[in-house]
Write a protein that holds these residues in place. Structure first.
Motif, mmCIF file in Angstrom:
data_model
loop_
_atom_site.group_PDB
_atom_site.id
_atom_site.type_symbol
_atom_site.label_atom_id
_atom_site.label_comp_id
_atom_site.label_asym_id
_atom_site.label_seq_id
_atom_site.Cartn_x
_atom_site.Cartn_y
_atom_site.Cartn_z
ATOM 1 N N GLU A 282 0.854 -1.196 0.000
ATOM 2 C CA GLU A 282 0.000 0.000 0.000
ATOM 3 C C GLU A 282 0.894 1.251 0.000
ATOM 4 O O GLU A 282 0.678 2.200 -0.758
ATOM 5 C CB GLU A 282 -0.887 -0.033 1.253
ATOM 6 N N THR B 169 2.468 -9.129 -12.012
ATOM 7 C CA THR B 169 1.179 -9.284 -11.351
ATOM 8 C C THR B 169 0.700 -7.929 -10.855
ATOM 9 O O THR B 169 1.343 -6.914 -11.123
ATOM 10 C CB THR B 169 1.296 -10.317 -10.210
ATOM 11 N N ILE B 170 -0.454 -7.929 -10.185
ATOM 12 C CA ILE B 170 -0.901 -6.685 -9.557
ATOM 13 C C ILE B 170 -0.913 -6.890 -8.043
ATOM 14 O O ILE B 170 -1.017 -8.022 -7.556
ATOM 15 C CB ILE B 170 -2.295 -6.229 -10.062
ATOM 16 N N ASN B 171 -0.814 -5.772 -7.342
ATOM 17 C CA ASN B 171 -0.688 -5.832 -5.884
ATOM 18 C C ASN B 171 -1.720 -6.737 -5.219
ATOM 19 O O ASN B 171 -1.384 -7.517 -4.334
ATOM 20 C CB ASN B 171 -0.843 -4.426 -5.285
ATOM 21 N N ASP B 172 -2.957 -6.629 -5.662
ATOM 22 C CA ASP B 172 -4.047 -7.360 -5.007
ATOM 23 C C ASP B 172 -3.815 -8.868 -5.001
ATOM 24 O O ASP B 172 -4.313 -9.591 -4.158
ATOM 25 C CB ASP B 172 -5.395 -7.108 -5.691
ATOM 26 N N LYS B 173 -3.098 -9.357 -5.991
ATOM 27 C CA LYS B 173 -2.952 -10.812 -6.129
ATOM 28 C C LYS B 173 -1.673 -11.335 -5.490
ATOM 29 O O LYS B 173 -1.481 -12.546 -5.387
ATOM 30 C CB LYS B 173 -2.917 -11.179 -7.621
ATOM 31 N N GLY C 129 3.627 2.088 -11.420
ATOM 32 C CA GLY C 129 2.641 1.561 -10.485
ATOM 33 C C GLY C 129 1.485 0.798 -11.109
ATOM 34 O O GLY C 129 0.527 0.460 -10.425
ATOM 35 N N THR C 130 1.567 0.487 -12.418
ATOM 36 C CA THR C 130 0.466 -0.267 -13.018
ATOM 37 C C THR C 130 0.627 -1.783 -12.846
ATOM 38 O O THR C 130 -0.188 -2.541 -13.342
ATOM 39 C CB THR C 130 0.325 0.023 -14.531
ATOM 40 N N LYS D 106 -6.141 1.216 -7.632
ATOM 41 C CA LYS D 106 -4.915 0.765 -6.998
ATOM 42 C C LYS D 106 -3.816 0.511 -8.026
ATOM 43 O O LYS D 106 -2.659 0.820 -7.797
ATOM 44 C CB LYS D 106 -5.217 -0.541 -6.267
ATOM 45 N N ASN D 107 -4.211 -0.059 -9.149
ATOM 46 C CA ASN D 107 -3.212 -0.388 -10.153
ATOM 47 C C ASN D 107 -3.192 0.595 -11.319
ATOM 48 O O ASN D 107 -2.557 0.344 -12.340
ATOM 49 C CB ASN D 107 -3.416 -1.826 -10.631
ATOM 50 N N MET D 108 -3.923 1.685 -11.132
ATOM 51 C CA MET D 108 -3.780 2.833 -12.028
ATOM 52 C C MET D 108 -4.064 2.532 -13.512
ATOM 53 O O MET D 108 -3.276 2.888 -14.387
ATOM 54 C CB MET D 108 -2.365 3.415 -11.911
ATOM 55 N N TYR D 109 -5.169 1.873 -13.773
ATOM 56 C CA TYR D 109 -5.586 1.764 -15.170
ATOM 57 C C TYR D 109 -7.102 1.762 -15.260
ATOM 58 O O TYR D 109 -7.791 1.477 -14.281
ATOM 59 C CB TYR D 109 -5.001 0.519 -15.848
ATOM 60 N N LEU E 205 -2.301 -0.423 -22.198
ATOM 61 C CA LEU E 205 -1.862 -1.656 -21.529
ATOM 62 C C LEU E 205 -2.475 -2.783 -22.365
ATOM 63 O O LEU E 205 -2.253 -2.813 -23.567
ATOM 64 C CB LEU E 205 -2.294 -1.615 -20.058
ATOM 65 N N GLU F 92 -6.071 -10.445 -16.870
ATOM 66 C CA GLU F 92 -5.885 -9.164 -16.178
ATOM 67 C C GLU F 92 -5.458 -8.126 -17.211
ATOM 68 O O GLU F 92 -4.737 -8.428 -18.150
ATOM 69 C CB GLU F 92 -4.764 -9.288 -15.117
ATOM 70 N N PHE G 198 -3.553 -5.331 -16.733
ATOM 71 C CA PHE G 198 -2.505 -4.381 -16.346
ATOM 72 C C PHE G 198 -1.291 -4.332 -17.263
ATOM 73 O O PHE G 198 -0.477 -3.425 -17.167
ATOM 74 C CB PHE G 198 -2.036 -4.664 -14.904
ATOM 75 N N LYS H 143 -3.454 3.655 -19.168
ATOM 76 C CA LYS H 143 -2.760 4.008 -17.926
ATOM 77 C C LYS H 143 -3.391 5.226 -17.281
ATOM 78 O O LYS H 143 -3.793 6.163 -17.970
ATOM 79 C CB LYS H 143 -1.319 4.390 -18.297
#
Ligand SMILES: Cc1cc2nc3c(=O)[nH]c(=O)nc-3n(C[C@H](O)[C@H](O)[C@H](O)COP(=O)(O)OP(=O)(O)OC[C@H]3O[C@@H](n4cnc5c(N)ncnc54)[C@H](O)[C@@H]3O)c2cc1C
Lengths: 488, 489
Positions: free
Chosen positions: A251, A370-374, A406-407, B93-96, B150, B172, B174, B206
């Protein structure tokens, strides 16, 4: 097959080797791919040599395996996928062609290593967006073409960064320059009017460099590349935040990047931090590891030419709001490792021996996007699998690198093992295979498929492979470029 | 050219009778070309079915999102994607964000701003699609062109669904690249002379942080809008400089120190266009402001993420401007003007005023890439405008060019155009001559090659990229259902 005398004519006798010992060195690496011995190793001196070699290979249907970095190799991508191959070792192409402070760009040949380019760039007041502690023999171009993650995600606007333009000899033998470098005019003519090779897109509708990146040498051979560089800060303040709670650090790091407040930033677990910073092996390792928090977030705040102190203090103020909200503290040392020490280390390539080899002599990396949530779920799966395979999860290094502003993030598990211990080696090999499969089921995206697991990864996306196949047929119609790699 | 009944019926079976049309009285409302039919698919499956039918009948088609540009040869089917207008996801959170083709930029941006986020909006305006690539005023901090996509969902010209990057492998959005070489190399859409054949049905773009207000406090009635107050962490200014070199040095330092949310190198004629509501008012304002400025300049917006950040950025800006002898334009310091420019240049709503209003048409040479190099070229292109101004062929803008910073000055855009009356054939010919000559000069003097120019000349000078692109198109589109040629601005 290409005749020896033809190769000698192109590069000179001193740059062609049929020696068994040399061939053995190129026939395997630290990864688990099958050993395949090449026919010979040839070291071109310039782009014209490369073009001639590619043309000869087309005439004789000879597989070519381009290699730019020196050993040890880790991914199997430079080991021939089939017999009869010629290794095209680009390590003699070592020119730093251009470093331009005002345009923030550098241009190098494929044999240039990080250790060589860093001081040349620094002299002009700029620097590279580096991968984390590349081995000493790793070349800049090798790293960039592999889309290795970089440690300053703030400056990675696009996953192709920091690549700007390349000159490439496609498998077809055609020469091409991507982006702004395409023309009009030669590179020298472009320089004469004040042009540099910086803008990556085009010519036309396509972004050709994206086709060459990630291809593991299956599309063509790059003979130079230019890359964007960043300004050297005039002042830097590094920090660490330790926690047993990865979620909190994730976070935090996502806000640091979203608000563009930090330069270098990444998360390491205690195993990796100890593997990198232990000074006295083997005794010091466990002591250092025991002193470290489970997870350490590292970041740097920097100031540039104007009012650097103010910039740093305004960012620190902003960051303090985040740390207070999350109930963590930014400090100057985690256990026995100081933030300054980390900063100094990560702005250079790894010292010798390469940090991944220090602990046990070998290392298998499993990495994906991956993404943070996973992420927590994926790490959980990996821990379970490790334990099941009788590999202590606490011995596993973990490196988490936010990418592309941050993507997403790059997650890397480093499985250290003793290559002289067959049972440990087999355990790690088995774990690596089963992990890729199970992690994919948890939505891990293996964007850079290497070695034994590449097929399994690519089989999940037949539609993409079908299009890639069409492209491959165009740029390498005789399939001479590194056959057996990716999906080709 | 109309479709025969059976074929029409096949397409109608896919979308329903409400969503297909071959009425010669209605179709010309789209573009001045004779379409075989206009079809409005409602989702990916329908697009795929239509593309497959086009292959079966060897019919050519071309999609439009919001339809601002494009070349439409007669006899083709137009796929109007306006029914595909959903924002599928905003992942904070992942900005897209994931959007369908007819989500327009203002719609997406309004949703994003509520969440403290923003994205790259094409300079053409917020009424354009949010899905296709482009570049615009905010590129300094939102990047531009092909660098914001993306993962993409793409129906190939043969009717296969390709889901690029992480979408194809792990569902996904991203990441658009891999496994292996990136399909983003070809999935780029609208740039002359080619567009990616096939249809993009969804794309992830993005997102970027936005510290401005969740909505602007706009007051007044059309066309006289203003902001009731300037957001406390935002500032807009216009600075002029004694020379192009000083302007460039200031622009460079601003990029390096990362202090401006936006750096838009408007010339003063464009400022005048943006803050006025009629031709008469614009001319008067231009003449007035033109006397006040010392030379070329740029417009900036500073946004502070925190109070300390805002203060720091303003102080650095002041230093850089003064080191380069810059002068702030008084008119823009007036909060009424400052507010409206701030709003227009983040909500991106002024393009038409700058380009069409006082001439009726404009011809332009835009170039993305290395800003200092293209500025160097544009000085000459501006000088070459002067005789046209003297002869009264084009609107007097002082012979100016414009442009902006991209990615904190790593890249940039420069553009120069002539505004003229398309009903005046002499003016039109003069402008076309200027455009041709300046493109030629850029090309022969090695500044850049506008790929909108003649391909048989430009292609070979750019390593025959046009032949490679043609090969790619043929391989992807064996039945030739995508018309050749692309979009033209
Ligand atoms: C006055 C003016 C100013 C402009 N300024 C700018 C600017 O500052 N920056 C900028 O980037 N552009 C600018 N443009 C160019 C252009 O208008 C924009 O790029 C535009 O926003 C693209 O969206 P569109 O509605 O025009 O797309 P469309 O017209 O819908 O499509 C453009 C092209 O892409 C293809 N296409 C459309 N939909 C799809 C799809 N779903 N899948 C695959 N291909 C598709 C079409 O066939 C067409 O060839 C300007 C144009 C004008 C007229």
């Amino acid at each position: 097959m290409i005749g020896k005398e033809k190769l000698v004519k192109i590069v000179g006798a001193g740059n062609v080797s049929y020696e068994q010992k040399t061939l053995d060195e190129y026939s395997k690496d630290i990864s688990f791919v099958n050993a395949v011995r090449p026919v010979c190793v040839v070291k071109p001196k310039n782009a014209s040599d490369v073009r001639k070699i590619v043309n000869l290979a087309n005439k004789t249907q000879t597989p070519l395996v381009p290699v730019s970095s020196g050993p040890p190799h880790f991914r199997g991508d430079t080991v021939p996928g089939i017999g009869g191959a010629v290794i095209v070792d680009l390590s003699k192409m070592k020119k730093i062609i251009n470093v331009d402070r005002a345009r923030r760009v550098a241009m190098v040949e494929p044999g240039v290593t990080f250790g060589e380019l860093i001081p040349a760039a620094e002299k002009e007041g700029i620097r590279l967006n580096m991968p984390l502690l590349p081995r000493k023999s790793k070349t800049v171009i090798g790293s960039i073409l592999e889309r290795e993650p970089v440690i300053m995600p703030k400056y990675q606007w696009d996953i192709s960064d920091p690549l700007s333009c390349v000159e490439v000899i496609f498998g077809s033998g055609d020469e091409f320059r991507t982006g702004q470098a395409a023309g009009p005019g030669t590179v020298k003519e472009q320089w004469a009017v004040g042009g540099v090779q910086k803008a990556p897109y085009g010519p036309g509708v396509a972004s050709w460099h994206r086709l060459i990146q990630g291809a593991q040498g299956t599309m063509g051979i790059v003979t130079w590349a230019s890359m964007r560089c960043e300004i050297l800060p005039s002042l830097e303040e590094p920090f660490v935040v330790g926690s047993s709670n990865l979620d909190t650090l994730l976070e935090m790091i996502s806000w640091l990047i979203r608000l563009r407040m930090v330069n270098e930033c990444f998360i390491l677990n205690n195993t990796n931090l100890a593997a990198i910073f232990t000074k006295k092996w083997p005794r010091g390792y466990q002591n250092l590891k025991d002193s470290l928090p489970a997870w350490t977030l590292f970041y740097t705040v920097a100031g540039y030419e104007y009012l650097p102190e103010e910039r740093i203090s305004s960012h620190i103020k902003g960051i303090t709001e985040i740390t207070q909200r999350l109930g963590v503290e930014a400090v100057k040392a985690a256990g026995g490792v100081s933030a300054n020490e980390i900063l100094k280390a990560v702005q250079q390539p790894s010292g010798e021996p390469y940090w991944k080899l220090r602990y046990k002599g070998a290392c298998e990396d499993i990495f994906f996007l991956t993404i943070n949530d996973k992420l927590e779920g994926q790490i959980g799966v990996m821990n379970e699998l490790a334990e099941k395979a009788d590999y202590s999860a606490s011995e596993m290094g973990v490196y988490i690198q936010p990418i592309v502003q941050g993507t997403g993030c790059h997650c890397e598990f480093n499985l250290f093992y003793d290559p002289g211990n067959p049972s440990e080696l087999n355990r790690v090999r088995g774990l690596s295979n089963s992990a890729v499969k199970s992690l994919m089921a948890k939505d891990a995206f293996f964007s850079r498929p290497y070695g034994e697991n590449a097929n399994m990864i690519l089989n999940r996306d037949a539609a993409t492979v079908a299009v890639l196949d069409k492209l491959k047929k165009m740029f390498d119609p005789n399939s001479i470029m590194n056959p057996g790699k990716v999906c080709f | 050219m109309a479709l025969n009944k059976e074929v029409y019926k096949e397409f109608e079976d896919v979308v329903g009778e409400e969503n297909i049309c071959n009425d010669p009285a209605i179709m010309p409302a789209y573009f001045s070309t004779e379409f075989a039919a206009v079809i409005l698919p409602g989702n990916t499956a329908e697009v795929q079915a239509i593309v497959k039918l086009c292959n079966k009948h060897k019919m050519q088609f071309r999609p439009i999102c919001t339809g601002w540009t494009g070349m439409f040869p007669p006899g083709i089917i137009l796929l109007d994607l306006r029914r595909m207008n959903r924002i599928i996801e905003i992942n904070e959170k992942n900005m897209y964000a994931v959007v369908e083709p007819y989500v327009i930029s203002s719609q997406l941006q309004a949703e994003l701003m509520k969440r403290g986020l923003n994205f790259c909006i094409k300079g053409a305006g917020t009424n354009c699609t949010a899905m296709l690539r482009g570049h615009g005023h905010m590129d300094q901090t939102t990047s531009g062109d092909d660098r914001n996509h993306l993962a993409i969902e793409w129906i190939t010209p043969e009717g296969d669904i390709v889901r690029s990057g992480s979408l194809g492998s792990s569902d996904e959005w991203f990441c658009g690249d891999g496994p292996g070489p990136s399909l983003r190399s070809i999935l780029t859409s609208a740039v002359p002379p080619g567009v990616t054949p096939g249809v993009f049905t969804k794309a992830a773009v993005k997102l970027y942080h936005w510290s401005g207000p969740s909505a602007y406090p706009v007051e007044g009635i059309s066309p006289h809008y203003s902001l009731s107050e300037i957001p406390p962490n935002m500032m807009a200014r216009y600075f002029s400089f004694p020379s192009v070199e000083k302007m460039w040095q200031a622009e460079l330092k601003i990029g390096e120190s990362e202090i401006c949310f936006e750096l838009m190198g408007f010339n003063i004629s464009m400022v005048a266009a943006n803050i006025t509501t009629s031709n008469e008012e614009e001319e008067e304002t231009f003449n007035r402001l033109n006397k006040e400025v010392q030379g070329p300049g740029f417009f900036v917006i500073v946004v502070g993420d925190t109070p300390a950040d805002f203060e720091y950025k303003q102080r650095v800006l002041e230093k850089i401007v003064s080191e380069n002898d810059g002068k702030s334009l008084k008119a823009v310091e007036d909060p009424r003007i400052e507010g409206i420019l701030m709003c227009q240049c983040t909500r991106i709503s002024a393009s038409i005023r700058e380009t069409f209003r006082n001439g009726g048409a404009f011809n332009s040479i835009p170039i993305m890439g290395q800003r200092d190099l293209t500025i160097k070229w544009a000085i000459g292109a501006g000088k070459a405008k002067e005789p046209l101004i003297e002869k009264g062929y084009i609107v007097d803008d002082g012979g100016a060019f414009f442009g902006w910073g991209v990615e904190q000055g790593h890249l940039g855009k420069t553009e120069i155009f002539c505004k003229f009356d398309p009903g005046n054939p002499e003016a039109k010919a003069a402008v076309e001559g200027w455009q041709k000559e300046q493109n030629r000069r850029a090309f022969t003097e090695r500044y850049f090659a506008s790929t909108m120019g003649p391909q048989d000349e430009i292609g070979p000078a750019l390593l025959n990229y046009h032949l490679w692109w043609q090969k790619i198109t043929e391989a992807l589109d064996p039945n030739g259902v995508s018309p050749s040629g692309g979009s033209l601005v």
